[in-house]
Scaffold this active site. Structure first.
Site, PDB file in Angstrom:
ATOM      1  N   ASP A   1      22.024  84.572  52.784  1.00 48.36           N
ATOM      2  CA  ASP A   1      21.897  85.211  51.462  1.00 48.36           C
ATOM      3  C   ASP A   1      21.170  84.293  50.507  1.00 48.36           C
ATOM      4  OD1 ASP A   1      22.213  86.573  49.109  1.00 48.36           O
ATOM      5  OD2 ASP A   1      24.386  86.412  49.041  1.00 48.36           O
TER       6      ASP A   1
ATOM      7  N   GLU B   1      18.922  87.285  41.110  1.00 48.15           N
ATOM      8  CA  GLU B   1      19.767  88.372  41.609  1.00 48.15           C
ATOM      9  C   GLU B   1      21.224  87.966  41.555  1.00 48.15           C
ATOM     10  OE1 GLU B   1      22.057  90.658  44.709  1.00 48.15           O
ATOM     11  OE2 GLU B   1      21.791  88.520  44.467  1.00 48.15           O
TER      12      GLU B   1
END
Ligand code: NAG
Ligand code: NAG
Ligand code: NAG
Ligand code: NAG
Ligand code: NAG
Ligand code: NAG
Length: 784
Positions: free
Chosen positions: A408, A445
Site C-alpha cells: 500500500d 491519499e
C-alpha cells in the site's frame, strides 16, 4: 457542516463550460461541442478517421485492437515491477514530503512516451513531532502520593536485520494523520472495536466514559470514526491497538513464526493511518468541495477531523496496558458476542476486562503534531485520443505512511507504471487511441484521499462532461487473491478482462484470473481515490487488485514498517509475478473501455443492481424489529456501526409503499436500459462491418448513432447525483453509493434510506424515496 461555497453541478451537464483542461484551456472547445450539433458533425468525422481504417489510410490506427491487446499482455514484466517497487520503497514518501518521487514518476512516464506533469495543491496537513504512551501507577508511602511509570511504550517497531527498510534512519514515526495535538492523563476504558454499537453497549452498562481515554482495537470500521464517537461521548483521547485475533489462522498463538521468520504479524508492528472523519468528507478538510489552490479561503476543520489526541500502538506494547485492566470492571464476556470475537491476546494473559482502570492506574497520552499548509504533488499524464470529450482516468496513489509501502500503495504504483510503459510501446508501434486516457499518481491519499479529491474538485466541470470511467488501483498486490469493487455498469468489463489474463497460478493449466477468482464484486464504499469520482462527480468507477485475504496467505502488516520491499519479495509476491498480472489487467481494462467504438458500460447491470438494492432496503425494513444476525465480517461491521434511533418518526407503512414506487421506476429504467444495451450491441456489430466510401451517408448516420449512444452511457451515473448531498454530509452527492456514516470503508447502498431506517425516521425516509425516484426517472430519460 458549514455551508458550502462550491458551485454545484446539476445532473444534466450539457452546455457547461469546463473550468480548465489539465494541460491547456484549449479544450474548452470540447464541452461546447457537446451542445452544438454542427461541431457534433465534425466530431463524427473524427470518428470516421478513428475506427474505420479502410477509408482513411493516412489517419489509420496502425494497430488492430488484437495487436494492441497483444502488446499490453506482452510488455509488463515482473522484474521491472520489482525495480519500481524497490525505488518507491527505498525512502519515506509521506504526503507532501517527497517531491523527487513525483518528479521521478513524471520523468519515467515522459520517457515512456506519455506526456506528464506535476500538479500541485496547497493542503492543510499534519506531521508528527513527538509522542508518548505511558502507564502510570500511584503509590503511597509515608502519606505522600507519587506516580510511577509502570510501563513506557517505545512506540517503535523492531529493526530487523533482514529488512533494510526497518532500519532507515529517517523512517516515519507512528502517528495518526489529522490527529489532534494534546497531552492527556486519565483512567482508560477498553472499547472493543469502537463501533457505534460498542459505545452504545458501554453506555447501556453505565461504564463511565467522560474524561477517560478510549483503548480501542483496530478493525471493523474506519479508525477515524472510533475517535469520532469517543470524542462525542466526552472521552479525551484514543489509543488504538492491533489485536492479532483479527489475523485469522496465521498467528503466533497458532504456532506460526512471526515476520521476518514467518508469515505471522511481527508483534511490534503498528498500524499508522488517518483519523479524518472520512465518511463526512474526504480531501483537504479546510476546502471541502473546492480545490486547495494557493490563496483560497479556508474553512474551520471542526466536525471533519478529531479534536482529541490519538495514537496507534502495537500488540506487544498494548499487552501491559490491557493487562492492567484485568479484574477491573465487567469482562467482555458479560457483554455480548461481539465483544468476545477474535480475542487474540488471552494466551498472553489479557482477560479483556472493560475497566475503567482503577483511579490509581492511568494512561498518559501525549501527541504533538505540526499542522501546516504545504504543497502536495499529483502526477498527471495524458494520451490524447481522437475523441476529445470521452475520457478515461486511471489512478493510483504514491504516498505511504512509511518508507516502505510495497503493498500500500506502491504495488499499485509499480503496476500502473508497467501499464503506462506498455501503452508507450503501443504508441511506438503506431497505435492511435480513440479516447483520451489520463493517468494519475496521486499524493495525499493516506490522509484522506487528498490529492485525488482536490484534482476532481478542480476539474469537475470538465470531468462531468467528458469522463466515461475512473479506474483505481491502490494496493495492486498483497496476496494471490483478486478482489474488486465497482459501479455495476463496469462489472462486465472486469469479468471480460480477467477472463483474458492468465493467472500466475497454473495449478490447472491455462486458467485465467477469472477462473481462480470467486467473481464477487463489492459495492463502492470509500477508503481510496475513487471516492471523489464516484460519490462526488458521479463517474462510474472501479477499484481492483490482488488485495483479498485467503485463509493461508501471510498476514499483511498494513501501514507498518513491515509493508516493505523485503516482505513483498519474500511473502507478498515472490518474483513479482502477480504485479505483472495486475499490470496486464489494468492495461487491458483501460484499453477495452477506451478503444471499443461503443463504450464498455452496461446499463442493464445497473438496473439489475438497483432492483437488488431496493429489495435490500425492503428486507432491512422487514427485519427492523427482529435484527437478523449478521455473519460475514463485513455484515458484522455494518451491523455494529448502525446508529439506531429510539422513537419512531412518521409512518413505516407509507414508506413501505414508496418502495413499491421505486421498484416501478427501476423496472422502467430496466426496460430502457435493456433497449440501450441492445442498441449498443447492434451498433457495435455494424461498426465492425466494412462500409464502402460511397455510402458515406449511411456511415455518417451510424457514427452519429454511436456517438449519441455513448453520450447516453456517459450520463447515466450523473443522474444519480443529488445537489443537496446526503444528510449531514453534503459533499457526498451520490444517492446510491456512499461510505457508511459509521463504517467509513464499507459501501452503503441508498444511504439516505438506510440511515433513515436506522434512525426510525420515516419522514426522512420518504423524503429520500422521492429524491431517489426522481434520480431513477432522470436516468431513464437519459437513456431513452
Ligand atoms: C524520496 O524518495 C526516494 C525514493 O524512494 C528516496 O530515495 C528519498 O530519500 C526520498 N526523499 C525524501 C526527502 O525523503
Ligand atoms: C504532559 O502532561 C504531564 C502531566 O500533566 C506532564 O508531566 C508532562 O510534562 C507533559 N508532557 C509534555 C511533553 O508536555
Ligand atoms: C451509573 O453510574 C453512576 C456512577 O458512575 C451512578 O451514580 C449511577 O447510579 C449508575 N446508574 C445505574 C443505572 O446503575
Ligand atoms: C494533446 O493535445 C493538446 C491540444 O489539444 C496538445 O497541447 C498536447 O501537446 C497534446 N499532447 C500530446 C502528447 O500530443
Ligand atoms: C490455484 O488454483 C487452484 C485451482 O483453480 C485453486 O484451487 C487454488 O485455490 C489456487 N491457489 C491460489 C493461491 O490462488
Ligand atoms: C449487458 O448485460 C446484460 C445482462 O448482464 C447482458 O445480457 C447483455 O448482453 C450486456 N450487453 C452488453 C452490450 O454488454
Amino acid at each position: 457542516m458549514p455551508t458550502e461555497t462550491t458551485p454545484l453541478i446539476t445532473t444534466v451537464q450539457v452546455g457547461v463550460v469546463p473550468r480548465r483542461y489539465p494541460h491547456q484551456t484549449v479544450r474548452r472547445f470540447c464541452s461546447i461541442a457537446l451542445s452544438c450539433s454542427l461541431l457534433a458533425v465534425i466530431a463524427t468525422f473524427l470518428w470516421t478517421v478513428a475506427f474505420n481504417p479502410h477509408s482513411h489510410p493516412h489517419h489509420q490506427s496502425h494497430l488492430t485492437f488484437e495487436e494492441l491487446q497483444a502488446i499490453l499482455l506482452e510488455t509488463p514484466s515482473g522484474e521491472k515491477a520489482g525495480e519500481w517497487s524497490q525505488y518507491y520503497t527505498s525512502g519515506p514518501h509521506l504526503a507532501g514530503k517527497n517531491l523527487s518521487q513525483a518528479e521521478w514518476t513524471r520523468d519515467r512516464w515522459n520517457e515512456w512516451g506519455i506526456k506528464s506533469e506535476v500538479v500541485a495543491y496547497e493542503t492543510y496537513i499534519n506531521y508528527p513531532v513527538d509522542h508518548r504512551i505511558a502507564l502510570l501507577e500511584k503509590s503511597k508511602s509515608k502519606g505522600t502520593e507519587t506516580w510511577n511509570v509502570a510501563f513506557e511504550a517505545t512506540l517503535e517497531e523492531d529493526v530487523l536485520e533482514e529488512d533494510p527498510t526497518t532500519a532507515l534512519e529517517d523512517r516515519v514515526p507512528v502517528f495518526h494523520g489529522y490527529s489532534a495535538s494534546g497531552n492527556v492523563t486519565a483512567q482508560y476504558v477498553y472499547v472493543n472495536y469502537g463501533t457505534y454499537q460498542d459505545f452504545e453497549d458501554l453506555v447501556k452498562a453505565n461504564i463511565s466514559l467522560e474524561g477517560k481515554i478510549a483503548l480501542a482495537r483496530y478493525g471493523g470500521i474506519f479508525r477515524g470514526l472510533k475517535v469520532k464517537r469517543a470524542q462525542e461521548l466526552g472521552m479525551i483521547g484514543t489509543v488504538i491497538f492491533t489485536d492479532p485475533g483479527d489475523d485469522g489462522e496465521i498467528t503466533d498463538e497458532n504456532g506460526y513464526k512471526t515476520y521476518p521468520d514467518g508469515p505471522a504479524r511481527n508483534p511490534s508492528s503498528v498500524q499508522r493511518g488517518s483519523v479524518q472523519f472520512l465518511s463526512i468528507a474526504p480531501g483537504d478538510p479546510t476546502t471541502i468541495g473546492y480545490p486547495s489552490k494557493p490563496g483560497v479561503p479556508r474553512q474551520p476543520v471542526d466536525g471533519k477531523i478529531p479534536s482529541i489526541p490519538s495514537l496507534p500502538i502495537s500488540y506487544a506494547e498494548a499487552i501491559p496496558i490491557l493487562k492492567s485492566l484485568n479484574g477491573h470492571g465487567p469482562k467482555s464476556t458479560e457483554f455480548n458476542k461481539y465483544w468476545t470475537r477474535n480475542q487474540g491476546l488471552e494466551y498472553k494473559g489479557v482477560e479483556y476486562n472493560i475497566g475503567p482502570s482503577p483511579e490509581g492506574v492511568v494512561l498518559n497520552l501525549y501527541n504533538e503534531q505540526e499542522y501546516t499548509i504545504t504543497p502536495m504533488w499529483d502526477v498527471i499524464g495524458i494520451i490524447n485520443g481522437t475523441i476529445p470529450d470521452e475520457v478515461i482516468v486511471v489512478g493510483n496513489h504514491r504516498d505511504a505512511w512509511i518508507a516502505g509501502g510495497a503493498g500500500d500503495p506502491n504495488s499499485g504504483s509499480a503496476v500502473i507504471n508497467e501499464a503506462i510503459r506498455s501503452f508507450g510501446k503501443a504508441l511506438e508501434a503506431g497505435w492511435k487511441p480513440l479516447r483520451t486516457i489520463v493517468f494519475a499518481s496521486w499524493d495525499g491519499e493516506e490522509y484522506g484521499l487528498v490529492g485525488s479529491t482536490e484534482w476532481v474538485e478542480e476539474y469537475l466541470p470538465w470531468l462531468s462532461v467528458a469522463n466515461v470511467a475512473y479506474i483505481n488501483v491502490d494496493v495492486g498486490v498483497r496476496s494471490p487473491v483478486f478482489s474488486a469493487s465497482a459501479a455495476p455498469m463496469l462489472n462486465k468489463l472486469i469479468y471480460d478482462v480477467t477472463a483474458i489474463v492468465p493467472s500466475p497460478n497454473q495449478t490447472i493449466p491455462g486458467q485465467s484470473v477469472r477462473d481462480v477468482w470467486d467473481g464477487h464484486i463489492s459495492t463502492m464504499g470509500s477508503g481510496s481515490d475513487f471516492t471523489a469520482f464516484q460519490d462526488f462527480a458521479g463517474i462510474p468507477s472501479l477499484d481492483m487488485g490482488f488485495g483479498g485475504q485467503s485463509k493461508d496467505s501471510p498476514v499483511y502488516q498494513y501501514h507498518s514498517n513491515y509493508d516493505s520491499y523485503h516482505w513483498m519479495s519474500e511473502f507478498g509476491d515472490p518474483g513479482f509475478v502477480y504485479h505483472r498480472t495486475m499490470a496486464q489487467i489494468l492495461a487491458l481494462a483501460t484499453a477495452k473501455i477506451s478503444e471499443t467504438p461503443l463504450v464498455s458500460l452496461n446499463a442493464t447491470d445497473y438496473a439489475t443492481a438497483l432492483k437488488g438494492y431496493v429489495t435490500q432496503v425492503e428486507e432491512k425494513l422487514a427485519s427492523l424489529d427482529s435484527d437478523a444476525e449478521p455473519t460475514t465480517e463485513t455484515e458484522i461491521a455494518e451491523f455494529r456501526a448502525r446508529a439506531v434511533g429510539a422513537a419512531v418518526k412518521g409512518d413505516p407503512a407509507a414508506f413501505k409503499f414508496s418502495l413499491e414506487k421505486l421498484h416501478a421506476s427501476v423496472a422502467k429504467f430496466r426496460e430502457a436500459a435493456i433497449e440501450l444495451d441492445a442498441k449498443s450491441a447492434s451498433l457495435s456489430e455494424k461498426a465492425n462491418e466494412h462500409i464502402p466510401w460511397w455510402k458515406w451517408i449511411t456511415k455518417l448516420k451510424l457514427l452519429h448513432a454511436i456517438r449519441s449512444t455513448n453520450t447516453k452511457y456517459k450520463k447515466i451515473e450523473r443522474a444519480f447525483l443529488y445537489e443537496g448531498g446526503l444528510d449531514g454530509r453534503s459533499w457526498f452527492r451520490h444517492v446510491v453509493f456512499a461510505p457508511g456514516v459509521w463504517t467509513g470503508y464499507a459501501g452503503a447502498v441508498f444511504p439516505g434510506l438506510v440511515e433513515s431506517i436506522d434512525n426510525k425516521d420515516f419522514v426522512n425516509a420518504l423524503k429520500w424515496a422521492d429524491i431517489i425516484d426522481v434520480c431513477i426517472r432522470t436516468a431513464t430519460k437519459t437513456v431513452q
